[in-house]
Write a protein that holds these residues in place. Sequence first.
Motif, mmCIF file in Angstrom:
data_model
loop_
_atom_site.group_PDB
_atom_site.id
_atom_site.type_symbol
_atom_site.label_atom_id
_atom_site.label_comp_id
_atom_site.label_asym_id
_atom_site.label_seq_id
_atom_site.Cartn_x
_atom_site.Cartn_y
_atom_site.Cartn_z
ATOM 1 N N ASN A 1 17.103 41.585 -5.229
ATOM 2 C CA ASN A 1 15.949 40.705 -5.206
ATOM 3 C C ASN A 1 16.061 39.567 -6.211
ATOM 4 O OD1 ASN A 1 13.063 40.160 -4.326
ATOM 5 N ND2 ASN A 1 12.807 40.339 -6.558
ATOM 6 N N GLU A 2 15.993 38.351 -5.719
ATOM 7 C CA GLU A 2 15.873 37.147 -6.538
ATOM 8 C C GLU A 2 16.831 37.064 -7.707
ATOM 9 O OE1 GLU A 2 11.873 36.505 -7.793
ATOM 10 O OE2 GLU A 2 11.111 36.279 -5.760
ATOM 11 N N HIS B 1 14.463 33.721 -4.349
ATOM 12 C CA HIS B 1 13.227 33.057 -4.764
ATOM 13 C C HIS B 1 13.399 31.572 -4.525
ATOM 14 C CE1 HIS B 1 9.774 31.742 -6.887
ATOM 15 N NE2 HIS B 1 10.435 31.284 -7.922
ATOM 16 N N SER C 1 15.781 34.735 -10.431
ATOM 17 C CA SER C 1 14.790 35.176 -11.414
ATOM 18 C C SER C 1 15.432 35.985 -12.532
ATOM 19 C CB SER C 1 13.700 36.012 -10.748
ATOM 20 O OG SER C 1 13.001 35.228 -9.802
ATOM 21 N N TYR D 1 6.540 31.106 -3.105
ATOM 22 C CA TYR D 1 5.187 31.032 -3.648
ATOM 23 C C TYR D 1 4.705 29.609 -3.830
ATOM 24 C CZ TYR D 1 5.699 35.976 -4.778
ATOM 25 O OH TYR D 1 5.893 37.326 -4.689
ATOM 26 N N TRP E 1 2.963 39.753 -0.947
ATOM 27 C CA TRP E 1 3.138 40.243 -2.299
ATOM 28 C C TRP E 1 1.767 40.180 -2.936
ATOM 29 C CZ3 TRP E 1 6.946 42.701 -4.848
ATOM 30 C CH2 TRP E 1 6.660 43.014 -6.191
ATOM 31 N N ASN F 1 11.560 34.613 -0.302
ATOM 32 C CA ASN F 1 10.463 34.854 -1.235
ATOM 33 C C ASN F 1 9.955 33.483 -1.666
ATOM 34 O OD1 ASN F 1 11.272 37.510 -1.107
ATOM 35 N ND2 ASN F 1 11.594 37.763 -3.307
ATOM 36 N N GLU G 1 3.053 42.599 -13.838
ATOM 37 C CA GLU G 1 3.611 41.303 -13.445
ATOM 38 C C GLU G 1 4.562 40.810 -14.550
ATOM 39 O OE1 GLU G 1 4.038 39.618 -10.850
ATOM 40 O OE2 GLU G 1 4.418 37.609 -11.596
ATOM 41 N N TRP G 2 5.572 41.618 -14.823
ATOM 42 C CA TRP G 2 6.643 41.254 -15.761
ATOM 43 C C TRP G 2 6.055 40.729 -17.077
ATOM 44 C CZ3 TRP G 2 10.282 43.958 -13.713
ATOM 45 C CH2 TRP G 2 10.421 44.041 -12.330
ATOM 46 N N HIS H 1 15.677 45.623 -7.825
ATOM 47 C CA HIS H 1 14.602 44.699 -8.202
ATOM 48 C C HIS H 1 14.496 44.669 -9.732
ATOM 49 C CE1 HIS H 1 10.901 42.588 -6.343
ATOM 50 N NE2 HIS H 1 10.843 42.326 -7.631
ATOM 51 N N TRP H 2 15.614 44.333 -10.371
ATOM 52 C CA TRP H 2 15.683 43.933 -11.778
ATOM 53 C C TRP H 2 15.780 45.060 -12.808
ATOM 54 C CZ3 TRP H 2 11.273 39.680 -12.044
ATOM 55 C CH2 TRP H 2 11.409 38.817 -10.951
ATOM 56 N N THR I 1 13.786 35.221 -21.048
ATOM 57 C CA THR I 1 12.450 35.826 -20.909
ATOM 58 C C THR I 1 12.438 37.056 -20.006
ATOM 59 O OG1 THR I 1 12.025 34.223 -19.146
ATOM 60 C CG2 THR I 1 11.190 33.697 -21.329
ATOM 61 N N GLN J 1 7.430 47.713 -11.357
ATOM 62 C CA GLN J 1 6.079 47.157 -11.402
ATOM 63 C C GLN J 1 5.004 48.163 -11.016
ATOM 64 O OE1 GLN J 1 7.571 43.482 -9.139
ATOM 65 N NE2 GLN J 1 5.946 42.625 -10.398
ATOM 66 N N GLU K 1 8.394 37.881 0.562
ATOM 67 C CA GLU K 1 7.332 37.818 -0.452
ATOM 68 C C GLU K 1 6.581 36.499 -0.309
ATOM 69 O OE1 GLU K 1 8.206 38.366 -4.637
ATOM 70 O OE2 GLU K 1 9.580 40.011 -4.212
ATOM 71 N N TRP L 1 3.355 29.134 -13.671
ATOM 72 C CA TRP L 1 4.408 28.492 -12.878
ATOM 73 C C TRP L 1 3.989 28.211 -11.443
ATOM 74 C CZ3 TRP L 1 5.657 31.703 -8.751
ATOM 75 C CH2 TRP L 1 5.239 33.044 -8.883
ATOM 76 N N PHE M 1 -1.792 39.996 -8.230
ATOM 77 C CA PHE M 1 -1.373 39.542 -6.895
ATOM 78 C C PHE M 1 -1.817 40.518 -5.801
ATOM 79 C CE2 PHE M 1 1.804 36.031 -7.407
ATOM 80 C CZ PHE M 1 1.929 35.993 -8.790
HETATM 81 C C1 GBH Z 1 8.657 37.405 -7.547
HETATM 82 O O1 GBH Z 1 9.126 36.500 -8.494
HETATM 83 C C2 GBH Z 1 9.159 38.798 -7.863
HETATM 84 O O2 GBH Z 1 10.073 39.248 -6.897
HETATM 85 C C3 GBH Z 1 8.074 39.803 -8.038
HETATM 86 O O3 GBH Z 1 8.584 40.916 -8.681
HETATM 87 C C4 GBH Z 1 6.925 39.164 -8.772
HETATM 88 O O4 GBH Z 1 5.929 40.080 -9.110
HETATM 89 C C5 GBH Z 1 6.335 38.114 -7.881
HETATM 90 O O5 GBH Z 1 7.313 37.226 -7.425
HETATM 91 C C6 GBH Z 1 5.228 37.302 -8.512
HETATM 92 O O6 GBH Z 1 5.678 36.615 -9.606
HETATM 93 O O7 GBH Z 1 6.685 32.611 -16.662
HETATM 94 O O8 GBH Z 1 7.833 30.498 -16.719
HETATM 95 O O9 GBH Z 1 8.989 32.509 -17.411
HETATM 96 C C7 GBH Z 1 8.723 35.160 -8.288
HETATM 97 C C8 GBH Z 1 9.459 34.263 -9.197
HETATM 98 C C9 GBH Z 1 10.300 34.445 -11.356
HETATM 99 C C10 GBH Z 1 8.148 33.517 -10.981
HETATM 100 C C11 GBH Z 1 10.002 34.544 -12.823
HETATM 101 C C12 GBH Z 1 7.855 33.637 -12.434
HETATM 102 C C13 GBH Z 1 8.772 33.534 -14.579
HETATM 103 C C14 GBH Z 1 8.509 32.122 -14.923
HETATM 104 N N1 GBH Z 1 9.107 34.483 -10.581
HETATM 105 N N2 GBH Z 1 9.070 33.530 -13.169
HETATM 106 S S1 GBH Z 1 7.969 31.931 -16.541
#
Ligand code: GBH
Length: 472
Positions: A173-174, A234, A177, A316, A418, A314, A425-426, A129-130, A187, A26, A376, A348, A434
């Motif tokens: 990590n997670e 997570h 996820s 949120y 975080w 972790n 952000e993926w 971390h993925w 995804t 990231q 996180e 989400w 964030f």
């Molecule tokens: C964490 O994931 C991660 O560890 C971190 O890398 C990330 O940046 C941070 O939180 C904020 O997201 O869009 O419906 O496909 C938190 C859990 C898992 C939430 C993947 C979003 C995708 C859902 N995340 N998820 S969706």
Amino acid sequence: LVAAVACEELDFPPGFQFGAASAAYQVEGGWNASDKAENIWDRFVHDKPHFVADLANGDVACDSYHLWRRDIEMAAELGLHFYRFSIAWSRLLPNGFADKISEDGLNYYNNVIDGLLEKGIQPMVTLYHWDLPQSLQDLGGWTNPLIVDWFGDYARVVFSHFADRVKIWITINEPLSFCDGTYSYGTNAPGIYDPEVGTYLCNKNVLLAHAKAYRIYDKEFREMYQGELTLANHLMWYEPFTPEDEELTETARQYMVGRYSHAVYSKEGGWPPAVEQVVAELSKAKGYSESTLPAFTDEEIEFIRGTFDYYAVNHYTSQLTRTVDDGSPGLNVEYEIHPDWKPTQSSWFYVYPEGIRKQILWLRERYGDMKFIITENGYSSSIGLQDTERIEYYKEYLKQLLLGIKEDGLNITGYTAWTLMDNFEWTDGYNSRFGLYEVDFSSPERTRTPKASAEFYKNLIRHNSLSIYDEL
Ligand code: GBH
């Protein structure tokens, strides 16, 4: 006197640790710098760019591969006690295996670790971390049981080079996820949709790989270095829609959290019985000869059980869970959002501060009293330096943690925001932000500027208290 008491209530315990986090893919960029090899996110964003918002990628990201000095400076500006970052497996071991260690990779992480320590900031390091090396994905990645040894070898290299200075670790990590994200939803990199088999192979191998790294540390490094390890989960808190939904809600929690916790933290180990039942039912209905949740042997159960020194949270957001009794096999639950919960920039993610306290209480009830570190927690917004909503979010969630510490006696010893700076952000690309610092992704310098929340966090750390905010 009343004011003084109220103030104390908003103090964190002496010695409470505050940090901020990031992850290699990231922030680092430098995706093909020196001898770094391709990882599954490099491959995913290049081959399937339409999976990511605006066709964005992490080729450069925050360019922390070159700008790490500035990152450390920011951590120091905030007064962080620790900085959590991850090591890119394919930067350290270009072949994925331990046969070749990259000199530049070693230098990079040595620089970051030493730079932090020079400022009195503890490094907290995540091994995974993925960002799996693509070469290992080509051999099946997390669905191949051999990954347990591959990860163990990687962990040993990391420990032998960095464990003299790094005392707090997250192995993985997670897993929710990336196992569910990859195989149940398709995804997450590498985007292989295989919800009935792939997800659960990944689950089992992840738990074994984590345990392998833990056992290696125990045997070869713990006596010398006295560090602490666990994996990070997570945790989305599930709240029953009505009291009648409690029973299935508990099954949903076991599926979501227990699947990645029970084997490690429970007294008996192995899969949670509720998860075994759900997957067995589903597998039968789909015509499989046996459950697609791979069983653990007794040796494996013992190997994984107890491989933790703390619980890494972790967290949120939360969801409401509602029973849909249509008699179909599996977990008959629908997930909803409470109308009072405020949305964020991420689809989400809705705000429900009480969820974090309830989630940790649930963990203590199920797995016993232990040390918790929030690894996180943070807020998703669009671009902008006046991020008052992020400050609100931090205040509200931190207040719930204080209540958990003071009223419930939860042993929470640290908190990680975080994230240090806006980053990739993926699949949301650079749209969901964030960061405590804003990053200008249009400038080659990737200029970092503190947001209002950075000032808030800095003051919070300095005073070790929320009492400086009278509007609470
Ligand atoms: C964490 O994931 C991660 O560890 C971190 O890398 C990330 O940046 C941070 O939180 C904020 O997201 O869009 O419906 O496909 C938190 C859990 C898992 C939430 C993947 C979003 C995708 C859902 N995340 N998820 S969706």
